[in-house]
Design a protein around this motif. Structure first.
Motif, PDB file in Angstrom:
ATOM      1  N   GLU A   4       0.853  -1.188   0.000  1.00 17.81           N
ATOM      2  CA  GLU A   4       0.000   0.000   0.000  1.00 17.81           C
ATOM      3  C   GLU A   4       0.886   1.233   0.000  1.00 17.81           C
ATOM      4  O   GLU A   4       1.786   1.360   0.849  1.00 17.81           O
ATOM      5  N   ARG A   5       0.644   2.122  -0.934  1.00  9.05           N
ATOM      6  CA  ARG A   5       1.379   3.383  -0.976  1.00  9.05           C
ATOM      7  C   ARG A   5       0.776   4.350   0.030  1.00  9.05           C
ATOM      8  O   ARG A   5      -0.396   4.254   0.400  1.00  9.05           O
ATOM      9  N   ALA A   6       1.576   5.293   0.503  1.00 13.09           N
ATOM     10  CA  ALA A   6       1.102   6.258   1.495  1.00 13.09           C
ATOM     11  C   ALA A   6      -0.086   7.032   0.953  1.00 13.09           C
ATOM     12  O   ALA A   6      -0.149   7.376  -0.230  1.00 13.09           O
ATOM     13  N   MET A   7      -1.042   7.298   1.830  1.00 12.39           N
ATOM     14  CA  MET A   7      -2.252   8.004   1.415  1.00 12.39           C
ATOM     15  C   MET A   7      -1.966   9.485   1.185  1.00 12.39           C
ATOM     16  O   MET A   7      -0.989  10.033   1.703  1.00 12.39           O
ATOM     17  N   THR A   8      -2.808  10.112   0.377  1.00 10.62           N
ATOM     18  CA  THR A   8      -2.746  11.549   0.165  1.00 10.62           C
ATOM     19  C   THR A   8      -4.007  12.169   0.755  1.00 10.62           C
ATOM     20  O   THR A   8      -4.952  11.474   1.121  1.00 10.62           O
ATOM     21  N   ALA A   9      -4.029  13.486   0.831  1.00  9.25           N
ATOM     22  CA  ALA A   9      -5.180  14.183   1.409  1.00  9.25           C
ATOM     23  C   ALA A   9      -6.442  13.962   0.581  1.00  9.25           C
ATOM     24  O   ALA A   9      -7.558  14.116   1.085  1.00  9.25           O
ATOM     25  N   ALA A  10      -6.274  13.585  -0.693  1.00  5.30           N
ATOM     26  CA  ALA A  10      -7.428  13.407  -1.572  1.00  5.30           C
ATOM     27  C   ALA A  10      -7.960  11.976  -1.566  1.00  5.30           C
ATOM     28  O   ALA A  10      -9.001  11.689  -2.164  1.00  5.30           O
ATOM     29  N   ASP A  11      -7.252  11.053  -0.892  1.00  2.10           N
ATOM     30  CA  ASP A  11      -7.657   9.650  -0.914  1.00  2.10           C
ATOM     31  C   ASP A  11      -8.878   9.395  -0.045  1.00  2.10           C
ATOM     32  O   ASP A  11      -9.109  10.074   0.965  1.00  2.10           O
ATOM     33  N   GLU A  12      -9.653   8.373  -0.453  1.00  7.39           N
ATOM     34  CA  GLU A  12     -10.771   7.923   0.354  1.00  7.39           C
ATOM     35  C   GLU A  12     -10.246   7.064   1.507  1.00  7.39           C
ATOM     36  O   GLU A  12      -9.437   6.159   1.302  1.00  7.39           O
ATOM     37  N   LEU A  13     -10.692   7.372   2.722  1.00 11.38           N
ATOM     38  CA  LEU A  13     -10.261   6.606   3.888  1.00 11.38           C
ATOM     39  C   LEU A  13     -11.192   5.406   4.035  1.00 11.38           C
ATOM     40  O   LEU A  13     -12.123   5.392   4.830  1.00 11.38           O
ATOM     41  N   GLY A  14     -10.914   4.362   3.228  1.00 13.98           N
ATOM     42  CA  GLY A  14     -11.807   3.213   3.182  1.00 13.98           C
ATOM     43  C   GLY A  14     -11.620   2.242   4.322  1.00 13.98           C
ATOM     44  O   GLY A  14     -12.522   1.464   4.647  1.00 13.98           O
ATOM     45  N   GLY A  15     -10.436   2.249   4.955  1.00 16.77           N
ATOM     46  CA  GLY A  15     -10.194   1.346   6.070  1.00 16.77           C
ATOM     47  C   GLY A  15     -10.193   2.121   7.374  1.00 16.77           C
ATOM     48  O   GLY A  15     -11.217   2.633   7.806  1.00 16.77           O
ATOM     49  N   HIS A  16      -9.013   2.237   8.026  1.00 17.65           N
ATOM     50  CA  HIS A  16      -8.853   3.095   9.183  1.00 17.65           C
ATOM     51  C   HIS A  16      -7.436   3.650   9.155  1.00 17.65           C
ATOM     52  O   HIS A  16      -6.619   3.217   8.343  1.00 17.65           O
ATOM     53  N   LEU A  17      -7.150   4.629   9.984  1.00 16.18           N
ATOM     54  CA  LEU A  17      -5.821   5.237   9.971  1.00 16.18           C
ATOM     55  C   LEU A  17      -4.783   4.232  10.458  1.00 16.18           C
ATOM     56  O   LEU A  17      -4.873   3.708  11.577  1.00 16.18           O
ATOM     57  N   VAL A  18      -3.782   3.986   9.609  1.00 15.75           N
ATOM     58  CA  VAL A  18      -2.728   3.007   9.883  1.00 15.75           C
ATOM     59  C   VAL A  18      -1.384   3.714   9.777  1.00 15.75           C
ATOM     60  O   VAL A  18      -1.135   4.438   8.810  1.00 15.75           O
ATOM     61  N   SER A  19      -0.514   3.509  10.757  1.00 15.90           N
ATOM     62  CA  SER A  19       0.767   4.218  10.764  1.00 15.90           C
ATOM     63  C   SER A  19       1.851   3.484   9.979  1.00 15.90           C
ATOM     64  O   SER A  19       2.833   4.083   9.562  1.00 15.90           O
ATOM     65  N   GLY A  20       1.689   2.164   9.810  1.00 13.82           N
ATOM     66  CA  GLY A  20       2.747   1.386   9.171  1.00 13.82           C
ATOM     67  C   GLY A  20       3.847   0.996  10.136  1.00 13.82           C
ATOM     68  O   GLY A  20       4.915   0.551   9.726  1.00 13.82           O
ATOM     69  N   HIS A  21       3.580   1.155  11.441  1.00 15.14           N
ATOM     70  CA  HIS A  21       4.529   0.773  12.487  1.00 15.14           C
ATOM     71  C   HIS A  21       4.012  -0.489  13.166  1.00 15.14           C
ATOM     72  O   HIS A  21       3.041  -0.449  13.922  1.00 15.14           O
ATOM     73  N   VAL A  22       4.623  -1.608  12.880  1.00 14.28           N
ATOM     74  CA  VAL A  22       4.170  -2.894  13.403  1.00 14.28           C
ATOM     75  C   VAL A  22       4.399  -2.942  14.910  1.00 14.28           C
ATOM     76  O   VAL A  22       5.483  -2.629  15.398  1.00 14.28           O
ATOM     77  N   ASP A  23       3.354  -3.349  15.645  1.00 14.56           N
ATOM     78  CA  ASP A  23       3.468  -3.447  17.100  1.00 14.56           C
ATOM     79  C   ASP A  23       4.125  -4.755  17.522  1.00 14.56           C
ATOM     80  O   ASP A  23       5.085  -4.755  18.284  1.00 14.56           O
ATOM     81  N   GLN A  24       3.586  -5.873  17.026  1.00 13.48           N
ATOM     82  CA  GLN A  24       4.150  -7.170  17.367  1.00 13.48           C
ATOM     83  C   GLN A  24       3.755  -8.172  16.288  1.00 13.48           C
ATOM     84  O   GLN A  24       2.981  -7.859  15.380  1.00 13.48           O
ATOM     85  N   VAL A  25       4.278  -9.382  16.425  1.00 12.58           N
ATOM     86  CA  VAL A  25       3.984 -10.457  15.484  1.00 12.58           C
ATOM     87  C   VAL A  25       2.975 -11.413  16.113  1.00 12.58           C
ATOM     88  O   VAL A  25       3.094 -11.773  17.286  1.00 12.58           O
ATOM     89  N   GLY A  26       1.964 -11.801  15.327  1.00 16.70           N
ATOM     90  CA  GLY A  26       0.983 -12.782  15.764  1.00 16.70           C
ATOM     91  C   GLY A  26       1.112 -14.054  14.952  1.00 16.70           C
ATOM     92  O   GLY A  26       1.920 -14.135  14.017  1.00 16.70           O
ATOM     93  N   GLU A  27       0.305 -15.046  15.289  1.00 16.47           N
ATOM     94  CA  GLU A  27       0.353 -16.339  14.598  1.00 16.47           C
ATOM     95  C   GLU A  27      -1.050 -16.826  14.301  1.00 16.47           C
ATOM     96  O   GLU A  27      -1.942 -16.756  15.158  1.00 16.47           O
ATOM     97  N   LEU A  28      -1.263 -17.307  13.057  1.00 14.31           N
ATOM     98  CA  LEU A  28      -2.560 -17.865  12.695  1.00 14.31           C
ATOM     99  C   LEU A  28      -2.739 -19.213  13.386  1.00 14.31           C
ATOM    100  O   LEU A  28      -1.905 -20.111  13.248  1.00 14.31           O
ATOM    101  N   ILE A  29      -3.838 -19.348  14.132  1.00 17.73           N
ATOM    102  CA  ILE A  29      -4.132 -20.580  14.856  1.00 17.73           C
ATOM    103  C   ILE A  29      -5.040 -21.492  14.041  1.00 17.73           C
ATOM    104  O   ILE A  29      -4.847 -22.711  13.986  1.00 17.73           O
ATOM    105  N   SER A  30      -6.036 -20.894  13.371  1.00 19.89           N
ATOM    106  CA  SER A  30      -6.956 -21.713  12.581  1.00 19.89           C
ATOM    107  C   SER A  30      -7.617 -20.882  11.502  1.00 19.89           C
ATOM    108  O   SER A  30      -7.681 -19.649  11.586  1.00 19.89           O
TER     109      SER A  30
END
Length: 211
Positions: free
Chosen positions: A95-121
Motif C-alpha cells: 500500500e502506498r502512502a495516502m494523500t489528502a485526496a484519498d478515500e479513507l476506506g479502512g482506518h488510519l494506519v501508521s505502518g509501524h508494526v506493534d508485534q507479530v501474531g500467529e494464525l491458529i486456525s
C-alpha cells in the motif's frame, strides 16, 4: 499514513545481506521488490507499506513487469516484524502512502508494526473465511471486539476476543486481492493495533507507574 486498503501484491526478488548474518555495507538489510506500480509515480524517499511495515524507497527501476524498487530494513525492524523470515519469492501486501485526496476506506494506519501474531486456525464460514490468531498478552489488552486491527497491512474488524486469541472474517474479495487468503495455521503475521488504542494503553501504563 496508510488506510489498510491493499493496492497491490509484490514479490520479493532479492535480499542483500551477508550469508554469515553480518550487516551489508550500508548497515542494514536491503530488500528488492517487484511490483505492478508505475515507477514514474514513485519518488525516491516515498513510503510504501510492506505487509504492514512502512519502508522507504531508496532505488527504483522500471521493468517489463512494473516497478522494481529497493528499501533498507534495520535490525530493529527485522526483530519486530516478520521481515526476518522473508525469502525470495515471498508475496507481500503493498500500500502506498495516502494523500489528502484519498478515500479513507479502512482506518488510519501508521505502518509501524506493534508485534507479530500467529494464525491458529482458518475456517470457511457462510461464504467468508474466519481467521483466528494468537497475539502476545500485552497486545491482547488493546484488541477489542468490533475494533480495528491491521493484519499484514490489511485493515480489518475484530469479531471475537478470548484470552490470547482473536478472530476476524474476510470476504472472498479480500482473500483474493491480499495474501491473507493463503495463510495457513502456524504462519506469522504483522500486527498493528488501532492508533487510539495504542495511546490509551500508553497513557494507562504511565498512570499505573505513577500510582
Amino acid at each position: 499514513m496508510f488506510t489498510g486498503i491493499i493496492t497491490g501484491i509484490g514479490t520479493l526478488v532479492r535480499v542483500d545481506r551477508d550469508q554469515t548474518g553480518e550487516r551489508s555495507e550500508w548497515g542494514d538489510t536491503r530488500m528488492v521488490v517487484e511490483s505492478q506500480y508505475d515507477c514514474e509515480s514513485i519518488l525516491i524517499g516515498a513510503s510504501i507499506a510492506h505487509s504492514g511495515a512502512c519502508m522507504t524507497v531508496v532505488e527504483k527501476e522500471q521493468t517489463a513487469e512494473g516497478c522494481r524498487y529497493a528499501f533498507d530494513v534495520s535490525d530493529e525492524s527485522l526483530d519486530k516484524t516478520t521481515l526476518s523470515d522473508w525469502k525470495v519469492g515471498h508475496k507481500i501486501n503493498l500500500e502506498r502512502a495516502m494523500t489528502a485526496a484519498d478515500e479513507l476506506g479502512g482506518h488510519l494506519v501508521s505502518g509501524h508494526v506493534d508485534q507479530v501474531g500467529e494464525l491458529i486456525s482458518r475456517e470457511a464460514l457462510a461464504g467468508s473465511l474466519k481467521l483466528t490468531f494468537q497475539a502476545p498478552a500485552d497486545l491482547m489488552a488493546t484488541i477489542a471486539p468490533k475494533g480495528s486491527i491491521t493484519i499484514d497491512g490489511v485493515s480489518l474488524t475484530v469479531n471475537m476476543v478470548e484470552d490470547a486469541q482473536f478472530s476476524v472474517n474476510i470476504i472472498p474479495h479480500t482473500a483474493e486481492v491480499t495474501t491473507l487468503g493463503q495463510l495457513q495455521p502456524g504462519d506469522k503475521v504483522n500486527l498493528e493495533i488501532d492508533l487510539i488504542a495504542r495511546y490509551v494503553a500508553r497513557y494507562l501504563s504511565q498512570m499505573r507507574d505513577k500510582s
